[in-house]
Scaffold this motif. Structure first.
Motif, PDB file in Angstrom:
ATOM      1  N   ARG A 104       1.148  -1.372   0.212  1.00  0.00           N
ATOM      2  CA  ARG A 104      -0.243  -0.386  -0.031  1.00  0.00           C
ATOM      3  C   ARG A 104       1.146   0.795  -0.036  1.00  0.00           C
ATOM      4  N   ASN A 105       1.929   1.139   0.490  1.00  0.00           N
ATOM      5  CA  ASN A 105       2.394   1.934   0.413  1.00  0.00           C
ATOM      6  C   ASN A 105       3.193   2.667  -0.881  1.00  0.00           C
ATOM      7  N   THR A 106       4.050   1.517  -1.597  1.00  0.00           N
ATOM      8  CA  THR A 106       5.014   1.956  -2.101  1.00  0.00           C
ATOM      9  C   THR A 106       4.137   2.152  -3.893  1.00  0.00           C
ATOM     10  N   LEU A 107       2.821   1.836  -3.574  1.00  0.00           N
ATOM     11  CA  LEU A 107       1.898   2.500  -5.183  1.00  0.00           C
ATOM     12  C   LEU A 107       2.137   3.726  -5.852  1.00  0.00           C
ATOM     13  N   PRO A 108       2.152   4.803  -5.018  1.00  0.00           N
ATOM     14  CA  PRO A 108       2.574   5.475  -5.252  1.00  0.00           C
ATOM     15  C   PRO A 108       3.706   5.443  -6.298  1.00  0.00           C
ATOM     16  N   GLY A 109       4.629   5.124  -6.035  1.00  0.00           N
ATOM     17  CA  GLY A 109       6.237   5.034  -6.664  1.00  0.00           C
ATOM     18  C   GLY A 109       6.392   3.691  -7.899  1.00  0.00           C
ATOM     19  N   LEU A 110       5.275   3.043  -7.716  1.00  0.00           N
ATOM     20  CA  LEU A 110       4.803   1.626  -8.434  1.00  0.00           C
ATOM     21  C   LEU A 110       4.246   2.730  -9.647  1.00  0.00           C
ATOM     22  N   GLY A 111       3.429   3.466  -9.435  1.00  0.00           N
ATOM     23  CA  GLY A 111       2.636   4.134 -10.369  1.00  0.00           C
ATOM     24  C   GLY A 111       4.146   5.191 -11.398  1.00  0.00           C
ATOM     25  N   ASN A 112       4.263   5.784 -10.838  1.00  0.00           N
ATOM     26  CA  ASN A 112       5.806   6.582 -10.867  1.00  0.00           C
ATOM     27  C   ASN A 112       6.761   5.884 -11.662  1.00  0.00           C
ATOM     28  N   TYR A 113       7.359   4.763 -11.996  1.00  0.00           N
ATOM     29  CA  TYR A 113       7.641   4.047 -12.418  1.00  0.00           C
ATOM     30  C   TYR A 113       7.264   3.097 -13.696  1.00  0.00           C
ATOM     31  N   ALA A 114       5.926   2.899 -13.719  1.00  0.00           N
ATOM     32  CA  ALA A 114       5.274   2.672 -15.120  1.00  0.00           C
ATOM     33  C   ALA A 114       4.992   3.943 -15.617  1.00  0.00           C
ATOM     34  N   ILE A 115       4.678   4.833 -15.320  1.00  0.00           N
ATOM     35  CA  ILE A 115       4.768   6.379 -16.247  1.00  0.00           C
ATOM     36  C   ILE A 115       6.839   6.252 -17.382  1.00  0.00           C
ATOM     37  N   SER A 116       7.417   6.051 -16.081  1.00  0.00           N
ATOM     38  CA  SER A 116       8.916   6.401 -16.835  1.00  0.00           C
ATOM     39  C   SER A 116       9.078   5.026 -17.364  1.00  0.00           C
ATOM     40  N   MET A 117       8.879   3.463 -17.427  1.00  0.00           N
ATOM     41  CA  MET A 117       8.696   2.521 -18.081  1.00  0.00           C
ATOM     42  C   MET A 117       8.440   2.553 -19.874  1.00  0.00           C
ATOM     43  N   PHE A 118       6.613   3.660 -19.424  1.00  0.00           N
ATOM     44  CA  PHE A 118       6.250   3.316 -20.858  1.00  0.00           C
ATOM     45  C   PHE A 118       6.750   4.717 -21.408  1.00  0.00           C
ATOM     46  N   LYS A 119       7.282   5.910 -21.277  1.00  0.00           N
ATOM     47  CA  LYS A 119       7.881   6.788 -22.146  1.00  0.00           C
ATOM     48  C   LYS A 119       9.121   6.057 -22.449  1.00  0.00           C
ATOM     49  N   GLU A 120      10.141   5.361 -21.719  1.00  0.00           N
ATOM     50  CA  GLU A 120      11.408   4.322 -22.103  1.00  0.00           C
ATOM     51  C   GLU A 120      10.876   3.456 -23.271  1.00  0.00           C
ATOM     52  N   THR A 121       9.699   3.555 -23.878  1.00  0.00           N
ATOM     53  CA  THR A 121       9.250   1.893 -24.685  1.00  0.00           C
ATOM     54  C   THR A 121      10.243   2.570 -26.333  1.00  0.00           C
ATOM     55  N   PRO A 122       9.935   3.237 -26.794  1.00  0.00           N
ATOM     56  CA  PRO A 122      11.127   3.755 -27.606  1.00  0.00           C
ATOM     57  C   PRO A 122      12.647   3.206 -27.902  1.00  0.00           C
ATOM     58  N   TYR A 123      12.596   2.559 -26.816  1.00  0.00           N
ATOM     59  CA  TYR A 123      14.226   2.301 -27.031  1.00  0.00           C
ATOM     60  C   TYR A 123      14.136   0.805 -27.264  1.00  0.00           C
ATOM     61  N   LEU A 124      12.540   0.092 -27.349  1.00  0.00           N
ATOM     62  CA  LEU A 124      13.100  -0.963 -28.022  1.00  0.00           C
ATOM     63  C   LEU A 124      13.113  -1.066 -29.648  1.00  0.00           C
ATOM     64  N   PHE A 125      12.731   0.298 -30.142  1.00  0.00           N
ATOM     65  CA  PHE A 125      13.880   0.194 -31.951  1.00  0.00           C
ATOM     66  C   PHE A 125      14.726  -0.594 -31.693  1.00  0.00           C
ATOM     67  N   SER A 126      15.604  -0.762 -31.216  1.00  0.00           N
ATOM     68  CA  SER A 126      17.198  -0.963 -31.133  1.00  0.00           C
ATOM     69  C   SER A 126      16.630  -2.903 -31.733  1.00  0.00           C
ATOM     70  N   ILE A 127      16.313  -3.046 -30.577  1.00  0.00           N
ATOM     71  CA  ILE A 127      15.735  -5.104 -31.159  1.00  0.00           C
ATOM     72  C   ILE A 127      15.260  -4.798 -32.025  1.00  0.00           C
ATOM     73  N   SER A 128      14.167  -3.682 -32.743  1.00  0.00           N
ATOM     74  CA  SER A 128      14.068  -4.139 -33.956  1.00  0.00           C
ATOM     75  C   SER A 128      12.233  -4.460 -33.300  1.00  0.00           C
ATOM     76  N   VAL A 129      12.133  -4.051 -32.629  1.00  0.00           N
ATOM     77  CA  VAL A 129      10.448  -4.471 -31.794  1.00  0.00           C
ATOM     78  C   VAL A 129       9.919  -2.914 -32.104  1.00  0.00           C
ATOM     79  N   VAL A 130       9.088  -2.524 -33.488  1.00  0.00           N
ATOM     80  CA  VAL A 130       8.112  -1.910 -34.104  1.00  0.00           C
ATOM     81  C   VAL A 130       7.192  -1.083 -33.008  1.00  0.00           C
ATOM     82  N   GLU A 131       7.354  -0.885 -31.853  1.00  0.00           N
ATOM     83  CA  GLU A 131       6.629   0.076 -31.367  1.00  0.00           C
ATOM     84  C   GLU A 131       6.673   1.233 -31.357  1.00  0.00           C
ATOM     85  N   MET A 132       5.675   2.246 -30.535  1.00  0.00           N
ATOM     86  CA  MET A 132       5.077   3.482 -31.143  1.00  0.00           C
ATOM     87  C   MET A 132       5.924   4.417 -31.846  1.00  0.00           C
ATOM     88  N   PHE A 133       6.858   4.340 -31.721  1.00  0.00           N
ATOM     89  CA  PHE A 133       7.968   5.597 -31.797  1.00  0.00           C
ATOM     90  C   PHE A 133       8.647   5.471 -33.243  1.00  0.00           C
TER      91      PHE A 133
END
Length: 214
Positions: free
Chosen positions: A142-171
């Motif tokens: 319960r205490n960590t839920l805000p931290g989990l949410g913040n890291y989920a947002i960070s992960m979402f914004k770092e998915t463009p790095y998947l281009f480096s392994i030929s994954v066709v994500e949004m970017f």
């Protein structure tokens, strides 16, 4: 190719491949976050409870992951496991990378449990496993839920790095569309707006959660 600075027709034409890339982005974020949340909790419990024969190598692994860029980790694992689908590698590396950070979030959540509750559980002679399962972990998570949410947002914004392994994500989908039509402005703008439309409301929700828990 259009002559103006902006074309609604090009924006509409770019949207279908971008939305398909968004589906991949969403899958990578959700699966990666599930891996990170579970593995991060395991790492936190191991580093707190296990003997040095296990905490030392786990600690070294955590420091290794934190000290190297996510992009390097993605490419390294992709080259080492050429037979594994790129999206599987992407989800796994994202999950492991963020698990090392979430483990610290969990550690802080565990330490935030009042000492008196540990002592009360000991006085009641509760089994150690039940103390963790029924007393400590529910409050820590319960205490960590805000931290989990913040890291989920960070992960979402770092998915463009998947281009480096030929994954066709949004970017990457937007870049491919721009390369084919020579119209990058509309495609990349649409990607930025989608990132904003998902990240900003989620950050507001996390902020509200932090205020409520505080």
């Amino acid at each position: 190719m259009t002559g103006g600075l902006w074309s609604w027709e090009q924006a509409a034409a770019a949207l279908p491949p971008i939305l398909e890339g968004f589906r991949v982005t969403l899958v990578a974020t959700v699966v990666g976050m599930v891996i990170a949340a579970v593995l991060g909790l395991v790492i936190a419990l191991v580093r707190r409870s296990a003997g040095r024969w296990l905490t030392v190598p786990v600690g070294l692994f955590v420091e290794l992951v934190r000290s190297t860029p996510l992009l390097v980790q993605l490419v390294f694992v992709y080259l080492m496991l050429p037979s594994v689908p790129a999206l599987v590698i992407g989800c796994t590396v994202l999950g492991v990378h963020y698990a090392t950070y979430l483990s610290e979030v969990y550690r802080a959540g565990i330490e935030a449990v009042p000492r008196g509750q540990w002592e009360a559980a000991t006085a009641l002679d509760l089994p150690r496993a039940r103390v963790w399962r029924a007393v400590v972990l529910p409050q820590a998570v319960r205490n960590t839920l805000p931290g989990l949410g913040n890291y989920a947002i960070s992960m979402f914004k770092e998915t463009p790095y998947l281009f480096s392994i030929s994954v066709v994500e949004m970017f990457t989908a937007a870049q491919q569309y721009g390369a084919a039509t020579f119209d990058y402005t509309e495609a990349l703008t649409m990607v930025g707006l989608i990132f904003l439309a998902v990240s900003y409301p989620t950050s507001l929700l996390v902020r509200r959660m932090e205020n409520r828990l505080a």
